[in-house]
Write an enzyme that holds these catalytic residues in place. Structure first.
Site, PDB file in Angstrom:
ATOM      1  N   GLY A 162       0.786  -1.230   0.000  1.00  0.00           N
ATOM      2  CA  GLY A 162       0.000   0.000   0.000  1.00  0.00           C
ATOM      3  C   GLY A 162       0.812   1.272   0.000  1.00  0.00           C
ATOM      4  O   GLY A 162       0.337   2.313   0.447  1.00  0.00           O
ATOM      5  N   SER A 168       1.012  -5.165  -5.239  1.00  0.00           N
ATOM      6  CA  SER A 168      -0.020  -6.097  -5.695  1.00  0.00           C
ATOM      7  C   SER A 168       0.268  -6.600  -7.105  1.00  0.00           C
ATOM      8  O   SER A 168       0.030  -7.768  -7.422  1.00  0.00           O
ATOM      9  CB  SER A 168      -1.398  -5.430  -5.646  1.00  0.00           C
ATOM     10  OG  SER A 168      -1.487  -4.359  -6.562  1.00  0.00           O
ATOM     11  N   ASP A 228       1.119  -0.991 -13.784  1.00  0.00           N
ATOM     12  CA  ASP A 228       1.905  -1.660 -12.745  1.00  0.00           C
ATOM     13  C   ASP A 228       2.290  -3.074 -13.144  1.00  0.00           C
ATOM     14  O   ASP A 228       3.459  -3.480 -13.023  1.00  0.00           O
ATOM     15  CB  ASP A 228       1.119  -1.694 -11.430  1.00  0.00           C
ATOM     16  CG  ASP A 228       1.049  -0.332 -10.765  1.00  0.00           C
ATOM     17  OD1 ASP A 228       1.365   0.674 -11.435  1.00  0.00           O
ATOM     18  OD2 ASP A 228       0.679  -0.260  -9.583  1.00  0.00           O
TER      19      ASP A 228
END
Length: 462
Positions: A162, A168, A228
Site C-alpha cells: 500500500g 499487488s 503496474d
C-alpha cells in the site's frame, strides 16, 4: 533471517520428499512522472525497481491426488491458509468441472464470482481488504491455470504494501509466472545473465503472464490501468498514454532513495479529488495536465539519451570549456570597445566587465531529469495530492541539493529521491530522514522484469 532464508527453511522442512519446485520473482515499480494526470489523457512514465516479490511453489507428485492440500502462506499479509483438495472440490463443485486453460482468460468472470464468495466465507472476519483481495487473486489464478490440484506456495516481498510501489502487481505477476511454469506454458532464453538460478522468459511467455496478472489486478483494484503489472512483468521503463503502453529502451542507469511516509491513503478518493478540482477549474487544470504531459514526453527523451551524453565532464574538459568561454568574453569586449575607438586591457578582468552572450553548455542528463521531476512535484501540489509528510521529505533532501517527488497516488505512500552517481553524503541523507521518523532504502530503476528459478527436478532443457 532474511526473506529468502525464511522461505528456504519453511519449504525444505515440508517439501523434501516432493518433485516439482519452482520460484519466480517480479519487481516493484516507481512512477517517475505523470501520475493522476494520466487519468485525464496525458502520458506517464514508470520504471521497475530492484526490489522483488518472490513466490516459491511446490506441486506434489500426481499420485497424491485429492489427499493433497492447497497451502498458501503470505507472511507480509499475515495469511496462512490450507485446504485439502477434496474439500475444495466439495466446496467448489462448479469449478471442479472447469477445465484449466492457461492460454486464455475468456470466460473467467464466473470463476471470479465463485472464488470471491468462497474466500469471504473462509477468511477470518477481521481480515483486511488487502488480504482478502490477495487470496482471491491467488485462488483465481490457481484454478484458472492449474485447476484444483495439490499445491503449496509461500510468497514473500521486499515491497511495502500500500505504499505506491506496485506490491499487488508484483504479487500477481510472480504468482502467474510460477503457475504458468508449472503448467509448462513458458519458454526461456537458453542463457540468463543472472546465472543458473534465474531464467529470462521469452516475450511470448511474458505476454501470457501479463494477461493473467492483469486479471489478478482487476480482482484487487477493480479498474487498474495495467501500468503496474506491465512494468513488473517486462521490467525496464514504460510510457503509458490513453491506454497505450510503450516499452522504452533507456540508456541511463538511475538509482534512488525511496522513503516511506508510513501514511496510509485512499487512492480512489485522491483520484476523485483531482477530478473534482478539474471540474471547478477546467482551464487551469487543463494547463496543469498539459504541462505534465510535456514533462513526461521530455523524460522519455532524456532517458533515451545516448550514454556518452550522460557522462559527467572530466575536470580537464570543464577547465578547457571555461578557458574557451573566457577567451570569447575577452574577444567580445575587445571588439565592442574597439568599435567605439577605445582600447582596453583584457589580460585582467573585474566584476563589472561586459560579457559575451553565454555559450550553450552541456547539461548532464541527471540534472535535466532532476529539474523535470521537481517540476512534476510542483504540479502534483497544484492537483492537491501532496501531503505535509511528503513536503517534509522534500525539504530534508533539498538541503543536500537533491530532488524528490511523490510516486503513485500521493497523500502519503512513498517518495523517491534521485541519487547522483557521485553522491558521497547518502548516509547523512538517510540519517536525517530516519531522525524525522521515516523509513528509507536505496533502489535502482529500470532493471529486468519477471524471472523464473528452478530446482534440478524441473530445470528446462537448454
Amino acid at each position: 533471517m532474511n526473506n529468502s532464508e525464511r522461505m528456504d527453511m519453511e519449504l525444505d522442512q515440508t517439501w523434501m520428499q516432493t518433485g516439482e519446485v519452482v520460484e519466480s520473482r517480479a519487481p516493484g515499480k516507481v512512477i517517475i512522472c505523470g501520475e493522476h494526470a494520466v487519468v485525464h489523457g496525458t502520458g506517464a512514465v514508470a520504471a521497475s525497481l530492484n526490489r522483488y516479490t518472490v513466490v516459491r511453489m511446490n506441486r506434489p507428485p500426481a499420485h497424491v491426488g485429492d489427499n493433497g492440500v492447497l497451502s498458501i502462506h503470505l507472511p507480509e499479509l499475515e495469511v496462512r491458509l490450507k485446504w485439502t483438495v477434496a474439500y475444495l472440490k466439495q466446496s467448489l463443485p462448479s469449478l471442479d468441472q472447469v477445465q484449466p486453460n492457461p492460454l486464455t482468460s475468456v470466460g473467467s468472470e464466473n470463476i471470479k464470482i465463485v472464488i470471491s464468495e468462497f474466500v469471504e466465507k473462509e477468511m477470518p472476519r477481521n481480515s483486511d481488504k488487502g488480504s482478502i483481495g490477495g487470496v482471491q487473486a491467488f485462488l483465481f489464478l490457481y484454478v484458472s491455470i492449474l485447476g484444483l490440484r495439490p499445491l503449496e506456495a509461500v510468497v514473500t516481498s521486499e515491497l511495502p504494501v500500500g505504499a505506491g510501489l506496485g506490491s499487488s502487481a508484483a504479487f500477481c505477476v510472480s504468482v502467474s509466472g510460477a503457475l504458468l511454469t508449472l503448467a509448462g506454458k513458458l519458454d526461456f532464453h537458453p542463457q540468463s545473465s543472472d546465472g543458473i538460478r534465474w531464467k529470462d522468459i521469452l516475450d511470448t511467455g511474458l505476454d501470457l503472464v501479463n494477461m493473467w496478472a492483469f486479471e489478478g489486478e482487476k480482482i484487487i483494484h477493480g479498474k487498474p490501468s495495467g501500468v503496474d503489472n506491465t512494468v513488473s512483468c517486462y521490467g525496464h521503463v514504460v510510457h503509458f498514454k490513453k491506454g497505450q503502453i510503450t516499452r522504452i529502451d533507456g540508456q541511463v542507469e538511475l538509482r534512488m532513495l525511496l522513503t516511506n511516509t508510513k501514511v496510509s491513503r485512499n487512492t480512489k478518493a485522491l483520484v476523485a479529488g483531482v477530478g473534482e478540482r478539474a471540474e471547478r477549474h477546467p482551464e487551469a487544470m487543463a494547463a496543469v495536465f498539459q504541462a505534465v504531459d510535456s514533462i513526461s514526453d521530455e523524460v522519455v527523451k532524456v532517458l533515451q539519451s545516448p550514454i556518452e551524453e550522460a557522462t559527467v565532464p572530466t575536470p580537464e574538459t570543464i577547465s578547457q570549456e571555461d578557458e574557451e568561454q573566457k577567451a570569447e568574453e575577452r574577444n567580445f569586449a575587445q571588439s565592442l570597445f574597439m568599435s567605439e575607438g577605445m582600447v582596453i586591457n583584457t589580460s585582467k578582468t573585474d566584476g563589472n566587465k561586459l560579457s559575451a552572450p553565454p555559450r550553450p553548455k552541456r547539461v548532464h542528463v541527471l540534472t535535466r531529469l532532476e529539474e523535470l521531476i521537481c517540476m512534476n512535484q510542483g504540479l502534483l501540489q497544484c492537483m492537491g495530492v501532496s501531503h505535509p509528510t511528503i513536503e517534509h521529505i522534500c525539504q530534508i533532501t533539498s538541503r543536500f541539493n537533491l530532488c524528490s517527488k511523490l510516486t503513485g497516488a500521493g497523500g502519503g505512500g512513498c517518495v523517491f529521491t534521485l541519487l547522483p552517481h557521485d553522491l558521497k553524503d547518502i548516509q547523512k541523507v538517510r540519517h536525517q530522514l530516519q531522525l524525522a521518523g521515516f523509513e528509507c532504502f536505496e533502489a535502482a530503476m529500470g532493471g529486468k522484469g519477471l524471472q523464473i528459478g528452478f530446482r534440478s527436478s524441473i530445470l528446462p532443457s537448454p
